[in-house]
Design a protein around this motif. Structure first.
Motif, PDB file in Angstrom:
ATOM      1  N   VAL A  86       0.914  -1.078  -0.074  1.00  0.00           N
ATOM      2  CA  VAL A  86       0.053  -0.105   0.082  1.00  0.00           C
ATOM      3  C   VAL A  86       0.926   1.273   0.014  1.00  0.00           C
ATOM      4  O   VAL A  86       1.825   1.443   0.931  1.00  0.00           O
ATOM      5  CB  VAL A  86      -0.908  -0.011   1.197  1.00  0.00           C
ATOM      6  N   ASN A  87       0.589   2.258  -0.892  1.00  0.00           N
ATOM      7  CA  ASN A  87       1.437   3.303  -0.920  1.00  0.00           C
ATOM      8  C   ASN A  87       0.722   4.462  -0.142  1.00  0.00           C
ATOM      9  O   ASN A  87      -0.451   4.499  -0.122  1.00  0.00           O
ATOM     10  CB  ASN A  87       1.300   3.838  -2.349  1.00  0.00           C
ATOM     11  N   THR A  88       1.425   4.652   0.799  1.00  0.00           N
ATOM     12  CA  THR A  88       0.852   5.590   1.952  1.00  0.00           C
ATOM     13  C   THR A  88       0.628   6.980   1.505  1.00  0.00           C
ATOM     14  O   THR A  88      -0.205   7.611   1.878  1.00  0.00           O
ATOM     15  CB  THR A  88       1.772   5.636   3.146  1.00  0.00           C
ATOM     16  N   THR A  89       1.058   7.339   0.327  1.00  0.00           N
ATOM     17  CA  THR A  89       0.765   8.489  -0.424  1.00  0.00           C
ATOM     18  C   THR A  89      -0.221   8.333  -1.586  1.00  0.00           C
ATOM     19  O   THR A  89      -0.525   9.336  -1.971  1.00  0.00           O
ATOM     20  CB  THR A  89       2.297   9.196  -0.885  1.00  0.00           C
ATOM     21  N   GLY A  90      -0.524   7.481  -1.723  1.00  0.00           N
ATOM     22  CA  GLY A  90      -1.724   7.104  -2.707  1.00  0.00           C
ATOM     23  C   GLY A  90      -3.274   7.413  -2.207  1.00  0.00           C
ATOM     24  O   GLY A  90      -3.361   8.026  -1.073  1.00  0.00           O
ATOM     25  N   ASN A  91      -4.137   7.124  -2.961  1.00  0.00           N
ATOM     26  CA  ASN A  91      -5.461   7.720  -2.734  1.00  0.00           C
ATOM     27  C   ASN A  91      -6.205   6.846  -1.785  1.00  0.00           C
ATOM     28  O   ASN A  91      -6.036   5.681  -1.705  1.00  0.00           O
ATOM     29  CB  ASN A  91      -6.245   7.335  -4.276  1.00  0.00           C
ATOM     30  N   PRO A  92      -6.895   7.362  -0.646  1.00  0.00           N
ATOM     31  CA  PRO A  92      -7.280   6.660   0.324  1.00  0.00           C
ATOM     32  C   PRO A  92      -8.295   5.801  -0.193  1.00  0.00           C
ATOM     33  O   PRO A  92      -8.538   4.825   0.260  1.00  0.00           O
ATOM     34  CB  PRO A  92      -7.898   7.640   1.107  1.00  0.00           C
ATOM     35  N   THR A  93      -9.096   6.290  -1.328  1.00  0.00           N
ATOM     36  CA  THR A  93      -9.988   5.219  -1.513  1.00  0.00           C
ATOM     37  C   THR A  93      -9.666   3.919  -2.164  1.00  0.00           C
ATOM     38  O   THR A  93      -9.994   2.718  -2.067  1.00  0.00           O
ATOM     39  CB  THR A  93     -10.928   5.996  -2.742  1.00  0.00           C
ATOM     40  N   GLU A  94      -8.527   3.922  -2.929  1.00  0.00           N
ATOM     41  CA  GLU A  94      -7.759   2.772  -3.632  1.00  0.00           C
ATOM     42  C   GLU A  94      -7.159   1.877  -2.410  1.00  0.00           C
ATOM     43  O   GLU A  94      -7.322   0.698  -2.288  1.00  0.00           O
ATOM     44  CB  GLU A  94      -6.511   3.271  -4.200  1.00  0.00           C
ATOM     45  N   MET A  95      -6.647   2.381  -1.284  1.00  0.00           N
ATOM     46  CA  MET A  95      -6.377   1.776  -0.329  1.00  0.00           C
ATOM     47  C   MET A  95      -7.139   1.269   0.512  1.00  0.00           C
ATOM     48  O   MET A  95      -7.077  -0.028   0.844  1.00  0.00           O
ATOM     49  CB  MET A  95      -5.557   2.957   1.000  1.00  0.00           C
ATOM     50  N   ALA A  96      -8.388   1.847   0.700  1.00  0.00           N
ATOM     51  CA  ALA A  96      -9.600   1.317   1.348  1.00  0.00           C
ATOM     52  C   ALA A  96     -10.052  -0.158   0.510  1.00  0.00           C
ATOM     53  O   ALA A  96     -10.355  -1.191   1.074  1.00  0.00           O
ATOM     54  CB  ALA A  96     -10.745   1.937   1.444  1.00  0.00           C
ATOM     55  N   MET A  97     -10.150   0.166  -0.898  1.00  0.00           N
ATOM     56  CA  MET A  97     -10.374  -1.147  -1.811  1.00  0.00           C
ATOM     57  C   MET A  97      -9.438  -2.267  -1.671  1.00  0.00           C
ATOM     58  O   MET A  97      -9.797  -3.453  -1.520  1.00  0.00           O
ATOM     59  CB  MET A  97     -10.716  -0.568  -3.117  1.00  0.00           C
ATOM     60  N   ALA A  98      -8.101  -1.804  -1.389  1.00  0.00           N
ATOM     61  CA  ALA A  98      -7.211  -2.692  -1.296  1.00  0.00           C
ATOM     62  C   ALA A  98      -7.331  -3.879  -0.013  1.00  0.00           C
ATOM     63  O   ALA A  98      -7.441  -5.027   0.115  1.00  0.00           O
ATOM     64  CB  ALA A  98      -5.899  -2.450  -1.544  1.00  0.00           C
ATOM     65  N   TYR A  99      -7.515  -2.990   0.900  1.00  0.00           N
ATOM     66  CA  TYR A  99      -7.724  -3.527   2.076  1.00  0.00           C
ATOM     67  C   TYR A  99      -9.037  -4.468   2.417  1.00  0.00           C
ATOM     68  O   TYR A  99      -8.857  -5.713   2.962  1.00  0.00           O
ATOM     69  CB  TYR A  99      -7.937  -2.331   3.551  1.00  0.00           C
ATOM     70  N   LEU A 100     -10.129  -4.044   1.865  1.00  0.00           N
ATOM     71  CA  LEU A 100     -11.295  -4.710   1.822  1.00  0.00           C
ATOM     72  C   LEU A 100     -11.141  -6.206   0.944  1.00  0.00           C
ATOM     73  O   LEU A 100     -11.725  -7.298   1.297  1.00  0.00           O
ATOM     74  CB  LEU A 100     -12.485  -4.083   1.011  1.00  0.00           C
ATOM     75  N   SER A 157     -17.207   3.715   2.244  1.00  0.00           N
ATOM     76  CA  SER A 157     -16.313   4.387   1.141  1.00  0.00           C
ATOM     77  C   SER A 157     -16.908   4.493  -0.156  1.00  0.00           C
ATOM     78  O   SER A 157     -16.441   5.493  -0.963  1.00  0.00           O
ATOM     79  CB  SER A 157     -15.005   3.431   0.963  1.00  0.00           C
ATOM     80  N   GLN A 158     -17.806   3.573  -0.407  1.00  0.00           N
ATOM     81  CA  GLN A 158     -18.578   3.808  -1.831  1.00  0.00           C
ATOM     82  C   GLN A 158     -19.374   5.240  -1.730  1.00  0.00           C
ATOM     83  O   GLN A 158     -19.481   5.825  -2.616  1.00  0.00           O
ATOM     84  CB  GLN A 158     -19.549   2.798  -2.317  1.00  0.00           C
ATOM     85  N   ASN A 159     -20.117   5.419  -0.750  1.00  0.00           N
ATOM     86  CA  ASN A 159     -20.894   6.693  -0.592  1.00  0.00           C
ATOM     87  C   ASN A 159     -20.135   7.735  -0.710  1.00  0.00           C
ATOM     88  O   ASN A 159     -20.560   8.816  -1.143  1.00  0.00           O
ATOM     89  CB  ASN A 159     -22.061   6.519   0.744  1.00  0.00           C
ATOM     90  N   ILE A 160     -18.808   7.450   0.180  1.00  0.00           N
ATOM     91  CA  ILE A 160     -17.992   8.884   0.069  1.00  0.00           C
ATOM     92  C   ILE A 160     -17.384   9.274  -1.286  1.00  0.00           C
ATOM     93  O   ILE A 160     -17.570  10.378  -1.735  1.00  0.00           O
ATOM     94  CB  ILE A 160     -16.844   8.611   1.249  1.00  0.00           C
ATOM     95  N   ALA A 161     -17.123   8.057  -2.205  1.00  0.00           N
ATOM     96  CA  ALA A 161     -16.505   8.050  -3.340  1.00  0.00           C
ATOM     97  C   ALA A 161     -17.671   8.960  -4.208  1.00  0.00           C
ATOM     98  O   ALA A 161     -17.545   9.802  -5.098  1.00  0.00           O
ATOM     99  CB  ALA A 161     -16.109   7.049  -3.739  1.00  0.00           C
ATOM    100  N   LEU A 162     -18.811   8.602  -3.858  1.00  0.00           N
ATOM    101  CA  LEU A 162     -20.043   8.894  -4.851  1.00  0.00           C
ATOM    102  C   LEU A 162     -20.164  10.632  -4.473  1.00  0.00           C
ATOM    103  O   LEU A 162     -20.512  11.189  -5.327  1.00  0.00           O
ATOM    104  CB  LEU A 162     -21.263   7.954  -4.637  1.00  0.00           C
TER     105      LEU A 162
END
Length: 723
Positions: free
Chosen positions: A14-28, A106-111
């Motif tokens: 996980v790239n700590t400087t990346g997009n938080p949404t992408e990090m959350a998706m990877a974690y899931l 996260s999805q709602n936040i992304a929307l």
């Protein structure tokens, strides 16, 4: 930071400087494969690193000693490090729970993020549109302001041009002489409506040209010549028209009121002449005055002369006075008939001339009256003559005021210049007639005719004849007073011994007075004159003295009283027919009649009942003094009175009644006297009863022969005459 990196090696990359949404998706995705939640590498967010400096905590604790949680920890004596780790683990657990919630949403936040981004773009476009609109509004506002300034400027210029145009157009219209005006003034008859309208326009142009000439307007000279020529032509045509109308008055049998009414329709003609050609206006006015003065004089002179031909053939003269004896002029009342002679002292139907119907009725037509052989008293001729003067004078004054535009003294002067000769002729002829007139009723009626005619002119607000009315009254009043004084003197100087055989009936002189006085009083009630009242009072005094002088010629008091009562009653009856009941004359004769009637009643009761009356009066006088006993020894006298009354009263009452009815010409008056006498008789007999009821006479046996008073009253009523 190193620990965070090491911890990150165990999980996905996980790239700590990346997009938080992408990090959350990877974690899931990792969570789905492992089944358990691994430790999360919080990196710089990890509060459990050994590098955390407790000194800072200590500082923080010192700074927050007042905090309730810190106070509680200090009180319990808990090891702060241990307590700190406990708090840290609790915070970590809460943090991880929060992260899980964040990951779930996260999805709602992304929307929401996408929507916010889209809204930002829309708002950006709207901002651009509003900025452009604001610029456009600014531009439009400046344009509106410019247009407003231009509108104000154009409005001012428009008003200025309209004002200039108004003045110039009026000036041009007034200066221009239309062809229609020229042709109408030159060719049309003056009686056409078009000529009158164009004459009004021409008059306006003449006045306008005069006004411009004072302002030295050059354009005025362009039309001055044309206007002057048109004015001369109009003046010439108007002069010819009016003079022809005036000359038409002179034709025989012409009703001058018709051309007068025609002139009134064209009254502007004279106004035009007066404003533009005063010499012609004066010529027309002088011609009218001269013509109408001659017409009125000729008409009224002829009419007055013809009226006198239908007057009564015989008129009163200086011998026709109230106190002149009937034998002095044979046939004073009986010989001349009303057809040829007027009544001298009786008003009769003559007073009807003062009624509105006759006062303002049609005037007499002399030739018609002559054909019918009719004759009239002077006041009728006088009324007809002066009503014609009133009618013509009022109409003429109104015509002069309207056509010649005069008011006040100017109108009166113009009227007098026309009617003055006629009025002078009236006054002269009237003065001649009145100076030889002895008919006081005729003169008095003429006075009241003038008073009423004067009231009519006042009501019509026409002062033209006011001075004439005053002049006529100044002629008539002195003559009336003179005739009245002559009648007063004639009665004062009358010698009763020259008036023929004595008679107890009403005297013809008193009848003359009664008729004359009632006539004057009835006429005078409408327009009261104190001088007339004074003269009538003097006349009444002389008549009363005359009646007393005539009564003194009779040898017996009874005949004197009969004469007085007959004359007073006759005069009172005549006066009450016309005069008011409260007039001085009526009240005076009522008192005289009452006094003489009462005396006569005593006179006629005395022969048959004198003894009883004398006894009653004597007894009543003694009763008042308390000396009635002095009559106690008069039994023989009382017996004679009682028996004499009982035996003869009926015959005496019957004889008295017949004698009274023969003595008085007025049956009503005779009846009243009989009733008064019987009433007085009953009163005396009642007094007789009253005296005999006194203690001094109660023992008299003859009292039983007295007639019952009520029985006497019943019997007396049977003897009252029914008239």
């Amino acid at each position: 930071m190193a620990e965070v990196a090491a911890a990150g090696g165990a999980g996905p990359d996980v790239n700590t400087t990346g997009n938080p949404t992408e990090m959350a998706m990877a974690y899931l995705q990792d969570e789905k494969t492992d089944g358990d939640i691994p430790d999360i590498n919080l990196g710089e967010l990890d509060l459990t690193t050994d590098e955390f400096i407790l000194d800072e905590v200590d500082i923080h604790i010192q700074a927050n000693l007042e905090d309730d949680l810190v106070k509680e920890a200090l009180k319990t004596g808990v090891d702060l490090r241990q307590y700190s780790k406990q708090v840290e683990s609790e915070l970590q657990r809460i943090e991880q729970a929060s992260i899980k919630d964040y990951i779930k949403e996260s999805q709602n936040i992304a929307l929401l993020h996408n929507q916010i981004t889209a809204c930002d773009s829309i708002l950006e476009r709207m901002e651009g549109m509003l900025s452009g609109f604001q610029c456009d509004l600014s531009s439009i506002s400046s344009e509106i302001q410019t247009l407003q300034q231009q509108s104000v400027s154009m409005n001012v210029r428009l008003k200025n041009r309209q004002a200039v145009r108004s003045h110039l157009s009026q000036l041009v219209d007034e200066l221009v002489v239309p062809g229609a005006m020229i042709s109408t003034i030159l060719d049309s008859p003056v009686t056409e409506q078009g000529f009158l309208e164009q004459l009004h326009e021409l008059n306006n142009k003449i006045n306008f040209a005069k006004e411009l000439s004072f302002r030295e307007t050059l354009a005025c000279s362009d039309i001055q010549d044309i206007v002057d020529r048109l004015k001369l032509k109009a003046v010439s045509k108007i002069r010819e028209f009016i003079l022809q109308k005036i000359y038409s008055f002179r034709k025989p049998m012409t009703n001058y009121q018709i051309p007068q009414n025609t002139l009134l329709k064209y009254r502007f003609f004279y106004q035009f002449l007066l404003a533009n050609e005063r010499t012609v206006a004066k010529e027309i006015r002088d011609e009218y005055v001269d013509t109408m003065s001659k017409i009125y004089y000729s008409y009224f002179k002829s009419y007055s002369g013809r009226l006198l031909k239908v007057q009564y053939e015989e008129v009163a003269d200086k011998d026709d006075l109230m106190g002149v004896e009937d034998t002095a002029k044979k046939g004073f009342f009986s010989k001349p008939s009303l057809k040829s002679r007027n009544t001298i002292f009786t008003v009769g139907q003559r007073g009807a001339i003062l009624s509105p119907a006759e006062l303002e009725g049609p005037i007499l037509v002399p030739h018609t009256a002559q054909r019918g052989d009719s004759r009239y008293p002077y006041e009728t001729l006088f009324r007809s003559q002066h009503y014609a003067l009133l009618d013509n004078g009022c109409r003429e004054f109104l015509f002069l005021s309207d056509f010649f535009m005069v008011t006040g003294n100017s109108a009166l002067d113009l009227f007098n210049s026309i009617m003055g000769k006629t009025l002078s002729m009236f006054l002269k002829s009237m003065s001649t007639y009145v100076s030889d007139c002895y008919d006081s009723i005729a003169v008095f009626l003429c006075i009241h005719i003038i008073l009423r005619f004067r009231a009519i002119t006042v009501k019509r607000t026409i002062p033209a004849l006011d001075k004439y009315w005053e002049a006529v009254l100044e002629l008539l009043w002195p003559r009336f007073e003179l005739i009245l004084e002559m009648n007063i003197n004639s009665i004062r100087n009358t010698d009763p011994q020259k008036l023929g055989v004595l008679d107890t009936r009403p005297h013809y002189i008193t009848r003359r007075y009664a008729e004359f006085s009632s006539a004057i009083v009835s006429i005078n009630q409408t327009f009261t004159n104190e001088k007339t009242h004074t003269l009538l009072g003097q006349l009444q005094v002389e008549v009363e003295n005359f009646v007393l002088k005539m009564a003194a010629e009779f040898p017996s008091r009874r005949d004197q009283l009969i004469f007085l009562i007959n004359n007073y009653d006759m005069m009172l009856s005549v006066l009450m027919e016309r005069a008011a009941d409260d007039s001085k004359e009526v009240e005076g004769f009522q008192q005289l009649l009452l006094a003489r009637t009462q005396e006569f009643i005593e006179e006629i009761l005395s022969p048959p009942f004198g003894g009883m009356i004398a006894f009653v009066k004597e007894a009543e006088a003694l009763m008042e003094k308390g000396q009635l006993d002095r009559l106690k020894n008069d039994e023989a006298r009382i017996t004679q009175l009682i028996r004499g009354f009982s035996s003869s009263w009926k015959q005496s009452v019957e004889a008295m009644s017949q004698d009274v009815m023969r003595s008085f010409t007025n049956f009503k008056n005779g009846t009243s006297i009989i009733q008064g006498a019987l009433t007085q008789l009953i009163q005396y007999y009642h007094g007789f009863h009253k005296v005999l009821n006194q203690p001094s006479f109660r023992s008299l046996a003859v009292r039983s022969e007295l007639i019952n008073l009520h029985h006497l009253m019943v019997e007396v009523k049977k003897h009252k005459p029914n008239f």
